[in-house]
Structure formats: C-alpha cells, structure tokens
Motif scaffolding. Structure first.
Motif, PDB file in Angstrom:
ATOM      1  N   GLY A 288       0.760  -1.057   0.002  1.00  9.69           N
ATOM      2  CA  GLY A 288       0.111   0.069  -0.040  1.00  9.69           C
ATOM      3  C   GLY A 288       0.841   1.275   0.026  1.00  9.69           C
ATOM      4  N   GLY A 289       1.897   1.155  -0.707  1.00  8.89           N
ATOM      5  CA  GLY A 289       2.717   2.396  -0.934  1.00  8.89           C
ATOM      6  C   GLY A 289       3.677   2.769   0.269  1.00  8.89           C
ATOM      7  N   LYS A 290       3.948   4.139   0.411  1.00  9.66           N
ATOM      8  CA  LYS A 290       5.118   4.460   1.440  1.00  9.66           C
ATOM      9  C   LYS A 290       4.564   4.630   2.845  1.00  9.66           C
ATOM     10  CE  LYS A 290       4.140   9.220   0.817  1.00  9.66           C
ATOM     11  NZ  LYS A 290       3.416   9.649   2.151  1.00  9.66           N
ATOM     12  N   VAL A 291       5.232   4.421   3.700  1.00 13.01           N
ATOM     13  CA  VAL A 291       5.186   4.325   4.980  1.00 13.01           C
ATOM     14  C   VAL A 291       4.942   6.135   5.363  1.00 13.01           C
ATOM     15  CG1 VAL A 291       5.765   3.943   7.434  1.00 13.01           C
ATOM     16  CG2 VAL A 291       6.147   2.385   5.720  1.00 13.01           C
ATOM     17  N   GLU A 292       3.987   6.301   6.107  1.00  7.03           N
ATOM     18  CA  GLU A 292       4.051   7.907   6.354  1.00  7.03           C
ATOM     19  C   GLU A 292       4.858   8.012   7.537  1.00  7.03           C
ATOM     20  OE1 GLU A 292       0.039   9.108   7.113  1.00  7.03           O
ATOM     21  OE2 GLU A 292      -0.568   9.062   4.788  1.00  7.03           O
ATOM     22  N   GLU A 293       5.723   9.180   7.337  1.00  4.12           N
ATOM     23  CA  GLU A 293       6.393   9.566   8.690  1.00  4.12           C
ATOM     24  C   GLU A 293       6.287  10.718   9.013  1.00  4.12           C
ATOM     25  OE1 GLU A 293      10.610   8.368   8.219  1.00  4.12           O
ATOM     26  OE2 GLU A 293      10.096   6.776   6.776  1.00  4.12           O
ATOM     27  N   TRP A 294       5.193  10.828   9.900  1.00  2.00           N
ATOM     28  CA  TRP A 294       4.916  11.951  10.876  1.00  2.00           C
ATOM     29  C   TRP A 294       5.924  12.367  11.615  1.00  2.00           C
ATOM     30  CZ3 TRP A 294       1.032  14.728   9.517  1.00  2.00           C
ATOM     31  CH2 TRP A 294      -0.246  14.196   8.829  1.00  2.00           C
ATOM     32  N   GLN A 295       6.440  13.579  11.640  1.00  3.78           N
ATOM     33  CA  GLN A 295       7.490  14.156  12.422  1.00  3.78           C
ATOM     34  C   GLN A 295       6.811  15.024  13.286  1.00  3.78           C
ATOM     35  OE1 GLN A 295      10.162  15.685   9.676  1.00  3.78           O
ATOM     36  NE2 GLN A 295      10.525  13.523   8.737  1.00  3.78           N
ATOM     37  N   ALA A 296       7.396  14.985  14.633  1.00  2.00           N
ATOM     38  CA  ALA A 296       6.999  15.790  15.716  1.00  2.00           C
ATOM     39  C   ALA A 296       7.715  17.219  15.681  1.00  2.00           C
ATOM     40  CB  ALA A 296       7.342  15.034  16.947  1.00  2.00           C
ATOM     41  N   GLU A 297       8.593  17.363  14.820  1.00  2.00           N
ATOM     42  CA  GLU A 297       8.860  18.725  14.601  1.00  2.00           C
ATOM     43  C   GLU A 297       9.126  18.982  12.953  1.00  2.00           C
ATOM     44  OE1 GLU A 297      13.775  17.517  15.774  1.00  2.00           O
ATOM     45  OE2 GLU A 297      11.899  17.890  17.228  1.00  2.00           O
ATOM     46  N   GLY A 298       9.023  20.289  12.694  1.00  2.00           N
ATOM     47  CA  GLY A 298       8.965  20.767  11.381  1.00  2.00           C
ATOM     48  C   GLY A 298       8.349  22.210  11.316  1.00  2.00           C
TER      49      GLY A 298
ATOM     50  N   ALA B   8      -6.884  25.117  18.039  1.00  2.00           N
ATOM     51  CA  ALA B   8      -6.172  23.891  17.578  1.00  2.00           C
ATOM     52  C   ALA B   8      -4.758  24.164  17.816  1.00  2.00           C
ATOM     53  CB  ALA B   8      -6.549  23.492  16.264  1.00  2.00           C
ATOM     54  N   VAL B   9      -3.840  23.239  17.605  1.00  2.00           N
ATOM     55  CA  VAL B   9      -2.507  23.389  17.774  1.00  2.00           C
ATOM     56  C   VAL B   9      -1.910  22.152  16.867  1.00  2.00           C
ATOM     57  CG1 VAL B   9      -2.098  21.713  19.700  1.00  2.00           C
ATOM     58  CG2 VAL B   9      -0.288  23.517  19.397  1.00  2.00           C
ATOM     59  N   VAL B  10      -0.597  22.735  16.236  1.00  2.00           N
ATOM     60  CA  VAL B  10      -0.351  21.704  15.382  1.00  2.00           C
ATOM     61  C   VAL B  10       0.587  20.630  15.835  1.00  2.00           C
ATOM     62  CG1 VAL B  10       1.350  21.444  13.292  1.00  2.00           C
ATOM     63  CG2 VAL B  10       0.026  23.550  13.485  1.00  2.00           C
ATOM     64  N   ARG B  11       0.368  19.467  15.740  1.00  2.00           N
ATOM     65  CA  ARG B  11       0.975  18.289  16.546  1.00  2.00           C
ATOM     66  C   ARG B  11       2.224  17.703  15.706  1.00  2.00           C
ATOM     67  NH1 ARG B  11       0.492  19.464  21.308  1.00  2.00           N
ATOM     68  NH2 ARG B  11      -1.642  19.189  22.119  1.00  2.00           N
ATOM     69  N   LEU B  12       1.895  17.507  14.598  1.00  2.00           N
ATOM     70  CA  LEU B  12       2.801  16.605  13.370  1.00  2.00           C
ATOM     71  C   LEU B  12       2.891  17.028  12.271  1.00  2.00           C
ATOM     72  CD1 LEU B  12       1.708  13.079  14.543  1.00  2.00           C
ATOM     73  CD2 LEU B  12       3.705  14.270  15.477  1.00  2.00           C
ATOM     74  N   TYR B  13       4.035  16.717  11.387  1.00  2.00           N
ATOM     75  CA  TYR B  13       4.212  17.382  10.128  1.00  2.00           C
ATOM     76  C   TYR B  13       4.755  16.009   9.321  1.00  2.00           C
ATOM     77  CZ  TYR B  13       7.260  19.123   6.446  1.00  2.00           C
ATOM     78  OH  TYR B  13       7.773  19.459   5.264  1.00  2.00           O
ATOM     79  N   LEU B  14       3.968  15.901   8.132  1.00  2.00           N
ATOM     80  CA  LEU B  14       4.431  14.987   7.092  1.00  2.00           C
ATOM     81  C   LEU B  14       4.950  15.571   5.881  1.00  2.00           C
ATOM     82  CD1 LEU B  14       4.137  11.845   6.437  1.00  2.00           C
ATOM     83  CD2 LEU B  14       2.167  12.441   5.348  1.00  2.00           C
ATOM     84  N   PRO B  15       6.347  15.386   5.718  1.00  2.00           N
ATOM     85  CA  PRO B  15       7.088  15.856   4.453  1.00  2.00           C
ATOM     86  C   PRO B  15       6.276  15.480   3.355  1.00  2.00           C
ATOM     87  CG  PRO B  15       8.520  14.934   5.955  1.00  2.00           C
ATOM     88  CD  PRO B  15       7.040  14.443   6.422  1.00  2.00           C
ATOM     89  N   PRO B  16       6.429  16.295   2.165  1.00  2.00           N
ATOM     90  CA  PRO B  16       5.785  15.959   0.976  1.00  2.00           C
ATOM     91  C   PRO B  16       6.268  14.709   0.448  1.00  2.00           C
ATOM     92  CG  PRO B  16       7.100  17.734   0.654  1.00  2.00           C
ATOM     93  CD  PRO B  16       7.105  17.498   2.171  1.00  2.00           C
ATOM     94  N   GLY B  17       5.557  13.903  -0.579  1.00  2.00           N
ATOM     95  CA  GLY B  17       6.157  12.795  -0.948  1.00  2.00           C
ATOM     96  C   GLY B  17       6.601  12.812  -2.327  1.00  2.00           C
TER      97      GLY B  17
ATOM     98  N   PRO C 246       1.349  16.336  -1.217  1.00  2.00           N
ATOM     99  CA  PRO C 246       1.738  17.542  -0.556  1.00  2.00           C
ATOM    100  C   PRO C 246       2.069  17.260   0.952  1.00  2.00           C
ATOM    101  CG  PRO C 246      -0.623  17.844  -0.556  1.00  2.00           C
ATOM    102  CD  PRO C 246      -0.232  16.403  -1.476  1.00  2.00           C
ATOM    103  N   ALA C 247       2.962  18.177   1.545  1.00  2.00           N
ATOM    104  CA  ALA C 247       3.141  18.012   2.909  1.00  2.00           C
ATOM    105  C   ALA C 247       1.924  18.385   3.549  1.00  2.00           C
ATOM    106  CB  ALA C 247       4.059  19.168   3.440  1.00  2.00           C
ATOM    107  N   LEU C 248       1.859  17.491   4.817  1.00  2.00           N
ATOM    108  CA  LEU C 248       0.630  17.567   5.273  1.00  2.00           C
ATOM    109  C   LEU C 248       0.910  18.064   6.918  1.00  2.00           C
ATOM    110  CD1 LEU C 248      -1.443  14.545   4.216  1.00  2.00           C
ATOM    111  CD2 LEU C 248      -1.936  16.966   3.904  1.00  2.00           C
ATOM    112  N   TRP C 249      -0.005  18.571   7.456  1.00  2.00           N
ATOM    113  CA  TRP C 249       0.022  18.859   9.161  1.00  2.00           C
ATOM    114  C   TRP C 249      -1.090  18.282   9.856  1.00  2.00           C
ATOM    115  CZ3 TRP C 249       1.994  21.590   5.662  1.00  2.00           C
ATOM    116  CH2 TRP C 249       3.576  22.235   5.700  1.00  2.00           C
ATOM    117  N   ARG C 250      -0.826  17.423  10.888  1.00  2.00           N
ATOM    118  CA  ARG C 250      -1.862  16.866  11.549  1.00  2.00           C
ATOM    119  C   ARG C 250      -2.197  17.934  13.118  1.00  2.00           C
ATOM    120  NH1 ARG C 250      -1.479  11.121  12.934  1.00  2.00           N
ATOM    121  NH2 ARG C 250      -2.339  10.834  10.840  1.00  2.00           N
ATOM    122  N   ILE C 251      -3.407  18.444  13.154  1.00  2.00           N
ATOM    123  CA  ILE C 251      -3.605  19.475  14.039  1.00  2.00           C
ATOM    124  C   ILE C 251      -4.507  18.722  14.904  1.00  2.00           C
ATOM    125  CG2 ILE C 251      -3.303  21.229  12.594  1.00  2.00           C
ATOM    126  CD1 ILE C 251      -6.381  21.998  12.799  1.00  2.00           C
TER     127      ILE C 251
END
Length: 126
Positions: A12-22, A41-50, A56-61
């Motif tokens: 199922g494709g790439k592993v999503e690498e959510w990062q706690a800093e970015g 809300a507060v931004v918790r995690l950053y996912l670099p673009p594929g 695109p890059a995503l942010w989990r809030i």
C-alpha cells in the motif's frame, strides 16, 4: 516457537513518516467551521511531501476538544492568520467584533514589565 513480528509490511505504498518537529509544529491555530464556533487547535505533527505531485506536505492538528484533522499548508497558514498571527497584510477588515482571543497569544510574546533597575520602585524607608 515465537512468532516473529516482522513489521515490514510496506504494502500500500510508502510508510507515512509523521514528524513531531517541522515547519509550523506547535503553532496555535483557529479553525472555522460552518455553523460552529471557531475552535482553537495546535499543530502536532508534520508529514513531509512525497515524491508524487499529489502528495503535498501535511500537518496533523489537534483541536482543543480533542478532535484531529490533517491540513495542507495553505489551510495551516490561513488558520494561523485567523488566530491573530502577525504577518499577512495587517488587519484587512477582518470579521469585526474585535474580541481578543487570549488563547491564541503565543507564550513569551508579552513585553517584560519588571525592570530590575526601576528608579520608581518604592524604597522601603519608613
């Protein structure tokens, strides 16, 4: 015999690498929902673009009520502006009302008022 737990299921494709800093991680946001109060809300995690253009890059809030949401950068930036973040053309009308949203003030922004060399400090000679 121990069943080896091989965690290498990359189907199922790439592993999503959510990062706690970015970029933007830790930022306070204000999300607006139809028929709903604005919610902090507060931004918790950053996912670099594929590699692909549609990744695109995503942010989990995390909303103040515990809900989570994934946003693209333009949404994060918009919500940051809504939270009274500086930058972005200085008060262009806005939505009036003028209530200041305390929960959006970043820590450490307030000017320090205690001046250790304050000449007006009350000297204690009674």
């Amino acid at each position: 015999g121990g069943s080896a737990a091989g965690g290498e299921t990359a189907e199922g494709g790439k592993v999503e690498e959510w990062q706690a800093e970015g970029p933007h991680v830790g930022q306070r946001l204000l999300r607006r929902f139809e028929g709903h109060e604005d919610i902090g809300a507060v931004v918790r995690l950053y996912l670099p673009p594929g590699e692909a253009e549609d990744e695109p890059a995503l942010w989990r809030i995390e909303h103040d009520d515990g809900d989570e949401e994934e946003l693209e950068e333009y949404e994060v930036l918009e919500a940051m502006r809504r939270c009274g973040g500086r930058g972005g053309g200085g008060g262009d009308g806005g939505d009036g009302g003028g209530e200041r949203l305390e929960d959006c003030e970043g820590e450490g922004e307030a000017p320090v008022l205690q001046n250790p060399y304050n000449p007006h400090a009350k000297a204690s000679h009674h």
